[in-house]
Scaffold this motif. Structure first.
Motif, short mmCIF file in Angstrom:
data_model
loop_
_atom_site.label_atom_id
_atom_site.label_comp_id
_atom_site.label_asym_id
_atom_site.label_seq_id
_atom_site.Cartn_x
_atom_site.Cartn_y
_atom_site.Cartn_z
N GLU A 1 0.81 -1.23 0.00
CA GLU A 1 0.00 0.00 0.00
C GLU A 1 0.84 1.27 0.00
O GLU A 1 0.61 2.19 -0.80
CB GLU A 1 -0.96 0.02 1.19
CG GLU A 1 -1.84 1.27 1.18
CD GLU A 1 -2.64 1.47 2.46
OE1 GLU A 1 -3.23 2.57 2.60
OE2 GLU A 1 -2.68 0.55 3.29
N GLU A 2 1.79 1.38 0.90
CA GLU A 2 2.59 2.60 0.97
C GLU A 2 3.36 2.83 -0.32
O GLU A 2 3.44 3.95 -0.83
CB GLU A 2 3.56 2.52 2.15
CG GLU A 2 4.39 3.80 2.32
CD GLU A 2 5.32 3.73 3.53
OE1 GLU A 2 6.10 4.68 3.71
OE2 GLU A 2 5.28 2.73 4.27
N ASP B 1 -2.21 13.16 -3.76
CA ASP B 1 -2.84 12.46 -2.65
C ASP B 1 -4.10 11.76 -3.16
O ASP B 1 -5.00 12.40 -3.69
CB ASP B 1 -3.19 13.47 -1.55
CG ASP B 1 -3.73 12.80 -0.30
OD1 ASP B 1 -3.83 11.57 -0.29
OD2 ASP B 1 -4.05 13.53 0.66
N ARG C 1 0.96 4.17 -2.96
CA ARG C 1 0.65 5.59 -2.80
C ARG C 1 1.80 6.48 -3.27
O ARG C 1 1.56 7.54 -3.85
CB ARG C 1 0.32 5.88 -1.33
CG ARG C 1 -1.01 5.26 -0.86
CD ARG C 1 -1.38 5.70 0.53
NE ARG C 1 -2.60 5.05 1.01
CZ ARG C 1 -3.83 5.47 0.74
NH1 ARG C 1 -4.01 6.54 -0.02
NH2 ARG C 1 -4.89 4.82 1.21
N GLY D 1 -6.48 10.10 -1.53
CA GLY D 1 -7.69 10.31 -0.75
C GLY D 1 -8.55 9.08 -0.59
O GLY D 1 -9.69 9.16 -0.13
N GLU D 2 -8.05 7.92 -0.97
CA GLU D 2 -8.80 6.68 -0.83
C GLU D 2 -8.43 6.00 0.48
O GLU D 2 -7.29 6.06 0.93
CB GLU D 2 -8.48 5.73 -2.00
CG GLU D 2 -8.83 6.27 -3.38
CD GLU D 2 -10.31 6.20 -3.67
OE1 GLU D 2 -11.06 5.67 -2.84
OE2 GLU D 2 -10.72 6.68 -4.76
N SER D 3 -9.39 5.31 1.08
CA SER D 3 -9.08 4.50 2.26
C SER D 3 -8.22 3.32 1.84
O SER D 3 -8.16 2.96 0.66
CB SER D 3 -10.38 3.99 2.90
OG SER D 3 -11.02 3.07 2.03
N SER D 4 -7.55 2.72 2.82
CA SER D 4 -6.69 1.57 2.52
C SER D 4 -7.49 0.45 1.88
O SER D 4 -7.03 -0.18 0.90
CB SER D 4 -6.04 1.07 3.81
OG SER D 4 -5.19 2.06 4.36
N GLU D 5 -8.69 0.21 2.40
CA GLU D 5 -9.50 -0.87 1.87
C GLU D 5 -9.85 -0.66 0.40
O GLU D 5 -9.70 -1.56 -0.44
CB GLU D 5 -10.81 -1.02 2.68
CG GLU D 5 -10.61 -1.40 4.14
CD GLU D 5 -10.35 -0.18 5.02
OE1 GLU D 5 -10.29 0.96 4.47
OE2 GLU D 5 -10.17 -0.35 6.24
N LYS D 6 -10.32 0.56 0.09
CA LYS D 6 -10.74 0.85 -1.29
C LYS D 6 -9.55 0.85 -2.25
O LYS D 6 -9.67 0.38 -3.39
CB LYS D 6 -11.45 2.21 -1.33
CG LYS D 6 -12.84 2.19 -0.71
CD LYS D 6 -13.53 3.52 -0.88
CE LYS D 6 -14.95 3.50 -0.31
NZ LYS D 6 -15.62 4.81 -0.47
N LEU D 7 -8.41 1.40 -1.80
CA LEU D 7 -7.24 1.46 -2.68
C LEU D 7 -6.73 0.07 -3.02
O LEU D 7 -6.47 -0.24 -4.19
CB LEU D 7 -6.13 2.29 -2.03
CG LEU D 7 -4.84 2.43 -2.84
CD1 LEU D 7 -5.11 3.14 -4.17
CD2 LEU D 7 -3.77 3.16 -2.05
#
Length: 457
Positions: free
Chosen positions: A122-123, A132, A126, A134-140
């Motif tokens: 995830e990191e 940025d 991003r 702007g998505e939550s971790s789950e959605k991304l």
């Protein structure tokens, strides 16, 4: 009694200075905190790092052709997610995801292991985007899995690594859909990091570890129509995303290696030592011969030898033009990229200054196959792409070609070449030379004859 002068007296200048300083300090703190917490960053601090490779093209850069960077049928990644006109293909992604997970399960891969592998990225994901999200971790993470598996299923089916009944699948049977998806997958704003695709592919146990590049090439070759040997040369490239992978495949291998070697040397000429080229028709008038370089693997492999400008065939259609536009944008924004596509576009933009130049390279020299329509559209395309680009000629792989062409079209050389190039001028000059020589010989003979006559007297 209150002294009125105290009430209405003007505050001292130092009072105002303190008040202004307090306000400025307060705003500096508040604005910084608000920019960090409320508004999404449109250009992250990490956008200049090597990790950042997917950019949203600014309006100022895209104003001449804004649709060139926007997907037509499918969104990939976060920038165009949720677009109303993209819902048709979006509805098929979940179907492709289930097909992919089914294939993975048949090969012994656990779906949760696959999902966790992407979660751990995830990191890094991003940091690959310039703004940025702007998505939550789950959605991304779900978006990366959904879009990544959709792409991989397309590759697996087209490259025949898995067998699938395509006869009733609208993605493959409706003629315009698959070519449109191909173009959309090569837009700068419409990318997922390549390491996401690689992770999903490796964790699925589908195919061999080194197959991903080959599958991608098979898919995009539907529109590029290159021989197998062309792709074999690039099978080991490590790209940032799909657009970068195809961009790298355009770079001539030998010239790319030579460029890498000389790029770090000291003493490279400054850009002030170079000038851009004249148009094709003007260069031809000054003695430069244009030749189709039929043995080149890449359209970028331009050579100048013996006053002949050798240019590989350019089949200019909607697919190639879209790649060129988005590759130039990538090279303009990614700090670690070479400028090969930008160099090529600027070079061709110099040659194609007018409709007459496009006609000259299309009809007379067969260097351009024009599927745009009119020759004027070809010229205008290169003018549009070149507009506002930053181009440093002394870091260009074509720097020697620019320099040699300009050197060989200097005034005295151009005059010499133009006389040789025109048969009528050559005949005229030859006639004048022979006539002058005959007159000289006749004068000498007359003089010798006159001398002999005087001696006999």
């Amino acid at each position: 009694m209150v002294d009125k002068t105290e009430i209405f007296s003007t505050p001292s200048p130092s009072f105002f200075r303190k008040d202004i300083l307090s306000y400025i300090n307060e705003q500096v703190g508040l604005d910084y905190l608000s920019s960090r917490s409320k508004e999404p960053m449109l250009l992250l601090e990490s956008a200049g790092k090597k990790s950042c490779c997917i950019f949203r093209v600014p309006e100022r850069f895209a104003e001449t052709n804004p649709e060139a960077y926007k997907p037509k049928v499918v969104s990939i990644g976060p920038y165009h997610h949720g677009g109303k006109h993209l819902e048709m293909i979006q509805q098929h992604k979940l179907r492709f995801l289930h097909l992919f997970l089914c294939m993975a399960r048949n090969n012994g891969a656990d779906r949760n292991v696959l999902f966790k592998a992407v979660m751990e990225l995830e990191e890094k994901i991003r940091l690959s985007y310039s703004e940025d999200l702007g998505e939550s971790s789950e959605k991304l993470v779900y978006m990366m899995i959904l879009d990544g598996c959709f792409i991989l299923m397309l590759f697996l089916i087209v490259s025949r690594i898995i067998e699938s009944d395509e006869s009733e699948d609208p993605i493959f049977t409706i003629p315009w859909i698959l070519p449109s998806i191909e173009s959309d997958l090569l837009l700068l704003e419409n990318q997922v990091p390549f390491f996401v695709l690689q992770t999903l592919f490796d964790e699925s146990n589908i195919g061999l570890p080194g197959d991903l590049n080959r599958m991608a090439f098979s898919f995009f070759n539907l529109s590029m129509n290159k021989p197998e040997r062309y792709w074999v040369k690039h099978r080991n490239f490590e790209a940032k995303h799909l657009l970068d992978l195809i961009r790298m495949s355009f770079i001539p291998m030998d010239e790319y290696e030579d460029f890498q070697l000389i790029n770090g040397e000291s003493g490279i000429k400054s850009s002030s030592d170079f000038t851009l080229l004249l148009s094709a028709t003007r260069l031809s008038a000054q003695g430069v011969d244009f030749r189709l370089r039929s043995d080149a693997d890449s359209m970028l492999d331009i050579r100048f030898k013996n006053n002949k400008l050798q240019i590989p065939l350019l089949r200019l259609d909607g697919f190639i033009s879209s790649i060129l536009v988005n590759c130039v944008a990538f090279e303009q924004f990614y700090t670690k990229s070479t400028n090969h596509i930008t160099s090529y576009v600027v070079f061709m933009g110099c040659l194609l200054n007018s409709e007459e130049d496009a006609t000259f390279l299309s009809d007379e020299n067969r260097i351009i196959e024009n599927y745009f329509g009119s020759e004027n559209e070809v010229s205008q395309f290169f003018k549009t792409v070149c507009k506002d680009v930053v181009f440093d000629i002394h870091t260009s792989y074509l720097q020697n070609v620019f320099a040699e062409v300009n050197e060989n079209t200097s005034t005295w050389y151009a005059e010499y070449r133009s006389h040789l190039k025109s048969p009528w001028k050559l005949v005229s000059n030859s006639y004048s030379f022979v006539s002058s020589m005959l007159q000289t010989i006749a004068a000498i003979l007359f003089y010798l004859s006159d001398q002999n006559a005087r001696q006999t007297e």
